[in-house]
Design an enzyme around this catalytic site. Sequence first.
Site, PDB file in Angstrom:
ATOM      1  N   HIS A  43       0.845  -1.196   0.000  1.00 22.75           N
ATOM      2  CA  HIS A  43       0.000   0.000   0.000  1.00 22.75           C
ATOM      3  C   HIS A  43       0.881   1.247   0.000  1.00 22.75           C
ATOM      4  CE1 HIS A  43      -2.406  -3.283   1.627  1.00 22.75           C
ATOM      5  NE2 HIS A  43      -3.467  -2.637   1.221  1.00 22.75           N
ATOM      6  N   ASN A  80      -8.728  11.022   3.165  1.00 24.51           N
ATOM      7  CA  ASN A  80      -8.326  11.094   1.756  1.00 24.51           C
ATOM      8  C   ASN A  80      -9.419  10.618   0.795  1.00 24.51           C
ATOM      9  OD1 ASN A  80      -8.095   8.201   1.434  1.00 24.51           O
ATOM     10  ND2 ASN A  80      -6.068   8.293   2.373  1.00 24.51           N
ATOM     11  N   HIS A  91      -4.043   2.817  -3.732  1.00 21.84           N
ATOM     12  CA  HIS A  91      -4.285   2.447  -2.338  1.00 21.84           C
ATOM     13  C   HIS A  91      -3.595   1.137  -1.991  1.00 21.84           C
ATOM     14  CE1 HIS A  91      -6.467   1.725   1.437  1.00 21.84           C
ATOM     15  NE2 HIS A  91      -6.634   0.490   1.001  1.00 21.84           N
ATOM     16  N   GLU A  94     -19.249  -4.309  23.898  1.00 20.40           N
ATOM     17  CA  GLU A  94     -18.387  -5.453  24.172  1.00 20.40           C
ATOM     18  C   GLU A  94     -17.102  -5.436  23.352  1.00 20.40           C
ATOM     19  OE1 GLU A  94     -22.677  -6.641  24.863  1.00 20.40           O
ATOM     20  OE2 GLU A  94     -21.561  -5.720  23.216  1.00 20.40           O
ATOM     21  N   HIS A 123     -22.520 -16.688  32.292  1.00 19.03           N
ATOM     22  CA  HIS A 123     -23.708 -17.222  31.623  1.00 19.03           C
ATOM     23  C   HIS A 123     -23.260 -18.105  30.457  1.00 19.03           C
ATOM     24  CE1 HIS A 123     -25.148 -13.994  34.089  1.00 19.03           C
ATOM     25  NE2 HIS A 123     -26.421 -14.276  33.831  1.00 19.03           N
ATOM     26  N   HIS A 128     -29.251 -16.181  23.671  1.00 21.19           N
ATOM     27  CA  HIS A 128     -28.277 -15.880  24.709  1.00 21.19           C
ATOM     28  C   HIS A 128     -27.546 -17.126  25.222  1.00 21.19           C
ATOM     29  CE1 HIS A 128     -29.940 -11.933  24.552  1.00 21.19           C
ATOM     30  NE2 HIS A 128     -29.347 -11.515  25.664  1.00 21.19           N
TER      31      HIS A 128
END
Length: 703
Positions: free
Chosen positions: A38, A200, A282, A439, A489, A501
């Site tokens: 790059h 950019n 790029h 999280e 849990h 969950h």
Amino acid sequence: MAPQSDVRELSWTESDQKAVDSIRVLAADAVEKVGSGHPGTAMSLAPAAYLLFQQHLRHDPSDPHWIGRDRFVLSPGHTSLTLYLQLFLSGYGLEMKDIEALRTWDSLTPGHPEVGHTKGVEITTGPLGQGLASAIGFAYAQRRMRGMLDPQAAAGTSPFDHSVFVIASDGDLQEGVTSEASSLAGHQELGNLVVIYDENHISIEDDTDVSFTEDVLGRYSAYGWHTQRVDWTRTGNYVEDVEALHLAINEAKAETSRPSIISLRTIIGWPAPTKQNTGGIHGSKLGTEELEALKKELGFDPAAHFALDDQVLAHAREVADRGAAAHAEWQKGFDAWKAANPENAALLERIQAGRLPEGWDANLPEFEAGKDLATRAASGQVINAIADVLPELWGGSADLAGSNNTTIKSAPSFIPETKQTDSWKGDPFGRVLHFGIREHAAAAIVNGITLASPTRAFSGTFLIFSDYQRPAIRLSALMGVPSIYVWTHDSIGLGEDGPTHQPVEQLASLRAIPNLDVVRPADANEVSWAWKTVLENTSNPAGLVLSRQGLPVYDRNQPGFGPASGVADGGYVFVDAMRDGQVVDPDVVLMGTGSEVQLAVDAREALAAEGIAARVVSLPCVEWFNRAEQSYRDSVLPPSVKARVSVEAGVAQGWRELVGDAGRMVSLEHFGASADYKRLYTEFGITAEAVAQAARDSINAAK
């Protein structure tokens, strides 16, 4: 925050400009040689990066680990040359041969910068967003270290005051983790954080207008950041106004009550004649003709490759002398602090060495047998039992403090005083972290804290939400930093919340991450030993996987039971096979983790009534067990015993290697349901009866 003396006048000479232009050509040469990489951003960011390293970043190339240094994070790691070329010019040990070896086997210049591999690299920034999010953890760490070691010093005068500089890209600002973390940075008023946003407008799919047109500075203003804009295109011509950027950085460093972001409008790949401002520059080499044209544009010999004027290099490396002088001046203040604060100086020396205080583990609780206790609750008791003797330990939860049991009850929250609530009192130097429902940012910030300081930080959430954290978890394992994740849990045992969950595949998927220790204790006393083992290890991350439901605390003095200290080996004989009151060679080995070990214990008793002697093995951490000596592993899982059963309330993936061809696996190969946990275990066949039947089947298969 930045030291009070850390604002200076701009000095920009012809040699500086020549160095910047040399960077552009070297970046293009390096990518051209390897054939991938790059070059564009490294070319257009050359003035900004050079300005930072030469005139703003307080660093000493002869001592990359100097604790008084500023930190620099290159969040778009793909433009690794932006950093490598500054490390080369500053004298960190990289030389021209290393630039020539970009992205090749065993080089010091891999495709993305890797901490611990190349001197001067503070963090491994791979996936976009991780660098900026973790840099916010760097800023957290600076404030906590300051508060722990030198809280009374006036602002900007402590040897622990320093700035955290970040270069971020359009791609970084699009990733969700930076939104989570940047919101927290504004909330926390992290005035020592300065971000240069390279606006950019180009990514792999070319113009970012196809997907990204928001007002970034408006968003950051809403987060509570100090914002500035430096636009090198504002005149209609492209003018690299280094002085404007310099003044903006000075202003950002002077702003001590908010983090700062400077939007720097650049043209990617400038001044490549035809490929500047395109997606093509790029992530691809320029090509022979474009590279030659670039060199002609900048006054370099088109036929010369990896050429650098010796005088330009010597001029750039004068920064090492300035850094050494700044280090020496800092040392005076540090020595004065040590003399005035001998206890805190001893604390700093200890935690820098990675040592725990002598006898600290005497504070670990020993839990009374005969009572049921959720391992998440036991973990909370352990944290609070050791908190006073381990001031380096701190952490908190992603809005689940009461569920995760992660709160150090004797400590204030880490929070600006104006942000206190009726429930949570604190100050900027507190120990209890509040990540909110973020999280992913929580994991990235803990990585940053652990990289930028010798403290030990943890974040808590439900195991199911480890999926939201996975990129940061993987990076902590790749970097080998001892981040701590508290995941509660841990199974269908959470019950009524239902399948969204209830983690099923998470244990297997986390165990698949190399260098991550996944620790699932079977009872409260295993939790104590799990925490002890995690804290004694500083070479890689660990996740503690804890139950919502109560689990029996076993009396280890009963015949056949092993001590909980076996947790440190990752697996051990929880209760051995017995016949007529004597320990015997097992007919079958029943192995499990966490809440399912009790099912194996109950199955053992049922099998004993049939004359079958079963050994129960607890395997709280497969990774630790696999690192143990083969002789020890064979003593726990005798190779001669082919009848084996595993039981775990998750997918069976990973267990076949341990149970063997004749073995049987009691597992959960589908999603859960909404009901109380006892009903779920029964309905899904994860029971002592199922384990006992699996043992009978395995014994028959092993004959």
